[in-house]
Design a protein around this motif. Structure first.
Motif, PDB file in Angstrom:
ATOM      1  N   THR A  55       0.852  -1.186   0.000  1.00 21.63           N
ATOM      2  CA  THR A  55       0.000   0.000   0.000  1.00 21.63           C
ATOM      3  C   THR A  55       0.890   1.240   0.000  1.00 21.63           C
ATOM      4  OG1 THR A  55      -1.711  -1.190   1.207  1.00 21.63           O
ATOM      5  CG2 THR A  55      -1.804   1.212   1.302  1.00 21.63           C
ATOM      6  N   PRO A  56       0.535   2.275  -0.773  1.00 21.42           N
ATOM      7  CA  PRO A  56       1.354   3.493  -0.776  1.00 21.42           C
ATOM      8  C   PRO A  56       1.644   4.003   0.644  1.00 21.42           C
ATOM      9  CG  PRO A  56      -0.271   3.606  -2.505  1.00 21.42           C
ATOM     10  CD  PRO A  56      -0.596   2.374  -1.698  1.00 21.42           C
ATOM     11  N   GLY A  57       2.925   4.254   0.884  1.00 26.18           N
ATOM     12  CA  GLY A  57       3.369   4.718   2.194  1.00 26.18           C
ATOM     13  C   GLY A  57       3.807   3.600   3.120  1.00 26.18           C
ATOM     14  N   TYR A  58       3.652   2.345   2.691  1.00 23.68           N
ATOM     15  CA  TYR A  58       4.033   1.184   3.496  1.00 23.68           C
ATOM     16  C   TYR A  58       4.975   0.300   2.699  1.00 23.68           C
ATOM     17  CZ  TYR A  58       0.217   2.764   6.389  1.00 23.68           C
ATOM     18  OH  TYR A  58      -0.601   3.535   7.169  1.00 23.68           O
ATOM     19  N   GLY A  59       5.739  -0.522   3.400  1.00 18.21           N
ATOM     20  CA  GLY A  59       6.681  -1.401   2.722  1.00 18.21           C
ATOM     21  C   GLY A  59       7.628  -0.588   1.862  1.00 18.21           C
ATOM     22  N   GLN A  60       7.744  -0.972   0.601  1.00 16.95           N
ATOM     23  CA  GLN A  60       8.658  -0.295  -0.316  1.00 16.95           C
ATOM     24  C   GLN A  60       7.942   0.628  -1.306  1.00 16.95           C
ATOM     25  OE1 GLN A  60      11.763  -2.948  -1.933  1.00 16.95           O
ATOM     26  NE2 GLN A  60      11.058  -4.460  -0.443  1.00 16.95           N
ATOM     27  N   SER A  61       6.647   0.886  -1.078  1.00 20.78           N
ATOM     28  CA  SER A  61       5.901   1.801  -1.955  1.00 20.78           C
ATOM     29  C   SER A  61       5.997   3.227  -1.435  1.00 20.78           C
ATOM     30  CB  SER A  61       4.422   1.404  -2.030  1.00 20.78           C
ATOM     31  OG  SER A  61       4.248   0.215  -2.759  1.00 20.78           O
ATOM     32  N   GLU A  62       6.091   4.161  -2.378  1.00 27.65           N
ATOM     33  CA  GLU A  62       6.124   5.578  -2.011  1.00 27.65           C
ATOM     34  C   GLU A  62       4.759   6.038  -1.514  1.00 27.65           C
ATOM     35  OE1 GLU A  62       9.444   6.920  -5.344  1.00 27.65           O
ATOM     36  OE2 GLU A  62       7.382   7.602  -5.569  1.00 27.65           O
ATOM     37  N   LYS A  63       4.771   7.053  -0.647  1.00 28.47           N
ATOM     38  CA  LYS A  63       3.520   7.666  -0.196  1.00 28.47           C
ATOM     39  C   LYS A  63       2.831   8.334  -1.372  1.00 28.47           C
ATOM     40  CE  LYS A  63       5.007   9.016   4.429  1.00 28.47           C
ATOM     41  NZ  LYS A  63       5.200  10.149   5.335  1.00 28.47           N
ATOM     42  N   LEU A  64       1.500   8.418  -1.290  1.00 30.31           N
ATOM     43  CA  LEU A  64       0.772   9.204  -2.282  1.00 30.31           C
ATOM     44  C   LEU A  64       1.113  10.670  -2.095  1.00 30.31           C
ATOM     45  CD1 LEU A  64      -2.792   7.577  -2.192  1.00 30.31           C
ATOM     46  CD2 LEU A  64      -0.978   7.219  -3.866  1.00 30.31           C
ATOM     47  N   ASN A  65       1.182  11.382  -3.167  1.00 29.18           N
ATOM     48  CA  ASN A  65       1.505  12.811  -3.110  1.00 29.18           C
ATOM     49  C   ASN A  65       0.219  13.615  -2.873  1.00 29.18           C
ATOM     50  OD1 ASN A  65       3.027  15.120  -3.191  1.00 29.18           O
ATOM     51  ND2 ASN A  65       3.101  15.219  -5.420  1.00 29.18           N
ATOM     52  N   ILE A  66      -0.492  13.254  -1.796  1.00 27.46           N
ATOM     53  CA  ILE A  66      -1.762  13.875  -1.427  1.00 27.46           C
ATOM     54  C   ILE A  66      -1.719  14.099   0.082  1.00 27.46           C
ATOM     55  CG2 ILE A  66      -4.264  13.529  -1.264  1.00 27.46           C
ATOM     56  CD1 ILE A  66      -4.017  11.564  -3.627  1.00 27.46           C
ATOM     57  N   GLU A  67      -2.086  15.274   0.514  1.00 27.85           N
ATOM     58  CA  GLU A  67      -2.159  15.513   1.954  1.00 27.85           C
ATOM     59  C   GLU A  67      -3.418  14.838   2.486  1.00 27.85           C
ATOM     60  OE1 GLU A  67      -2.261  19.234   5.063  1.00 27.85           O
ATOM     61  OE2 GLU A  67      -1.256  19.497   3.122  1.00 27.85           O
TER      62      GLU A  67
END
Length: 131
Positions: A55-67
């Motif tokens: 999931t974005p922001g977890y593991g090796q995935s980047e965070k979503l670029n959304i506040e």
């Protein structure tokens, strides 16, 4: 045995992919990563292509670029992943937070989802969430 890929959507999503056959995507609960799905994925891989994204922001995935991203934002990102992998339709399994994302993906993009398998998917009213 799995292969691991990173797909830029524009944020990078890390996936573990197992087996061959009809596609099923496994969404992990937060704050875990796709690594926790490995034993289940290995079982399913005998008959399916099993895609386990972080999931974005977890593991090796980047965070979503959304506040303050909402569940719908994660569902839209996973639809982009389905499209990038050139999957017309797949089954989705989700646990806890992953189940909430799976439900939203099915609501927003029913044509992309053949089946939903939900585990630990509590549903709360707005009042219950505030409490």
């Amino acid at each position: 045995m799995s292969r691991q890929i990173n797909i830029k959507l524009p944020e990078s999503i890390h996936c573990r992919i197992y087996g061959e056959g009809p596609a099923i995507m496994l969404f992990h609960p937060s704050p875990n990563s796709s690594l926790m799905m490995e034993p289940f994925a290995q079982l399913l891989a005998a008959h399916h292509t099993v895609i386990c994204p972080d999931t974005p922001g977890y593991g090796q995935s980047e965070k979503l670029n959304i506040e303050n991203p909402a569940i719908a934002d994660y569902a839209h990102q996973f639809k982009r992943l389905i499209d990038a992998l050139e999957i017309d339709q797949c089954a989705i399994y989700g646990s806890a937070t992953g189940a909430q994302i799976a439900i939203r993906l099915g609501i927003e993009f029913p044509e992309a989802v053949s089946h939903l398998f939900l585990d630990n998917c509590a549903h709360f009213t707005d009042e219950e969430r505030e409490a």
